[in-house]
Design a protein around this motif. Sequence first.
Motif, PDB file in Angstrom:
ATOM      1  N   UNK A   1       0.802  -1.163   0.074  1.00  0.00           N
ATOM      2  CA  UNK A   1       0.027  -0.019   0.002  1.00  0.00           C
ATOM      3  C   UNK A   1       0.798   1.215  -0.019  1.00  0.00           C
ATOM      4  N   UNK A   2       2.239   1.222   0.198  1.00  0.00           N
ATOM      5  CA  UNK A   2       2.992   2.298   0.404  1.00  0.00           C
ATOM      6  C   UNK A   2       3.363   2.778  -0.891  1.00  0.00           C
ATOM      7  N   UNK A   3       3.419   1.966  -1.822  1.00  0.00           N
ATOM      8  CA  UNK A   3       3.586   1.968  -3.379  1.00  0.00           C
ATOM      9  C   UNK A   3       2.575   2.388  -4.327  1.00  0.00           C
ATOM     10  N   UNK A   4       2.691   3.532  -5.120  1.00  0.00           N
ATOM     11  CA  UNK A   4       1.483   3.628  -6.231  1.00  0.00           C
ATOM     12  C   UNK A   4       1.152   2.420  -7.013  1.00  0.00           C
ATOM     13  N   UNK A   5      -0.065   2.506  -7.388  1.00  0.00           N
ATOM     14  CA  UNK A   5      -0.917   1.445  -8.130  1.00  0.00           C
ATOM     15  C   UNK A   5      -1.547   2.139  -9.013  1.00  0.00           C
ATOM     16  N   UNK A   6      -1.088   1.676 -10.441  1.00  0.00           N
ATOM     17  CA  UNK A   6      -1.770   2.245 -11.573  1.00  0.00           C
ATOM     18  C   UNK A   6      -2.694   1.223 -12.089  1.00  0.00           C
ATOM     19  N   UNK A   7      -3.814   1.545 -12.427  1.00  0.00           N
ATOM     20  CA  UNK A   7      -5.052   0.712 -12.912  1.00  0.00           C
ATOM     21  C   UNK A   7      -5.523   1.365 -14.297  1.00  0.00           C
ATOM     22  N   UNK A   8      -5.503   0.283 -15.433  1.00  0.00           N
ATOM     23  CA  UNK A   8      -5.754   0.787 -16.727  1.00  0.00           C
ATOM     24  C   UNK A   8      -6.735  -0.166 -17.092  1.00  0.00           C
ATOM     25  N   UNK A   9      -8.063   0.186 -17.407  1.00  0.00           N
ATOM     26  CA  UNK A   9      -9.106  -0.741 -18.140  1.00  0.00           C
ATOM     27  C   UNK A   9      -9.778   0.047 -19.263  1.00  0.00           C
TER      28      UNK A   9
END
Length: 397
Positions: A97-105
């Motif tokens: 959770x401390x890292x960025x998370x990129x979601x592409x749909x």
Amino acid sequence: MAQDLITTTTSNNYLKASTLDCLPPELLGEIFLNLVASDPDNQRKLVTIVSLVCSYWYIVASSTPQLWTKFVYTSSGKTPSRNVVKWLQRFSTCRCDNLPFELVLMTDHYTWPKIKEALSIASSTVTSLNLYVSRSTAMLAMFNPIQFAGLKSSLGSQLLIRGWDRLEKLTLALHEEETKVANFWPLRHIQEPDSEVMAPMPRLTHLSLQSFTRAHGHFVNFTFPWAQLVSLEIGRYLSDPDGILRVLQRCPNLEDCRLHLLGLRWWQLVMVEGQLSLPKLRRLAVLEDAWLDHGHLFRWILEPLCAPALEYLELKIGDMGRWDDLNDTLQFIRRSGAKLRHLVLQNIQVEEEMLISLLGSEELQGLEILTLLECLNLMSPTAARTETDATSVLNSA
């Protein structure tokens, strides 16, 4: 080399001792990271491949959270896979959770009944969300709909998204639906989105809205956190500059703004009463695909706007229109007190003498770069594209 090893091992479907199996987990994890860095758009597939090679690789991949920071799913010409929910659950258990998370749909299908379920898994962890979907799918994804009598089954999943706790960047692009089956949402749901409940986005600062029309509802009615936005892009928006101005009035903290209007007509060049103050705005780019020649195509935004911190200004007209409102531009700069450093003009009708006069004006004394694109009557009738250093032009004048 890592990709060759993966392919060889999986194709043979046979586990055997190898040099990589003897590597410490930290080094093997670095190899995995270099692999996904070589093709970030296929990160999900590559991580899945390395996780299935053997139990050791599975453990190393699962304990390397940097491998699970980007999830890209695209579907073309068919219904999106039901496995997206399962894949996202897998990502949520391995990532940090401390890292960025990129979601592409992304899908060109007219509907996606499971998108709400997929987003509910990622809503508390995603920091960057990029959706390319149909209008009805976008409304299902971003709003928690009120209950419409007789439409329980057609509305799909009734999961509620409580909040986008870490979301900082949102891109929402619509595509045209090719079938009327997609229009199961009542018209009121599209035109009055403020009657629905949009989950809070306490960290959202960058918003991009692409290919909306007025039929999708006035932007100002969408309950995005306009006041906290730092960057706003409205792309390929059909007409209605008045609606854009009303949105900008709610964005006092904007630093970067890019606007693209389609099909602008002369009767839409209506001024909004009052002043539009954007004291932190540093970059402004306006592209208009106008269906006319008009001397004051940008007056609708330049006349009410006050942007004292502006450094970059880009004014462009598509191939179907021409403009020549340099005086409007100078008046805007003078009134705002802006110290422009870079000015971009496209499809403007200007003569050499007028250009030299423009560059010699007091308002542009701090200008460092002037970019002219497809300008008419510049130097010669055949001039098509010129990029010049404003300082050198001023010296020659």
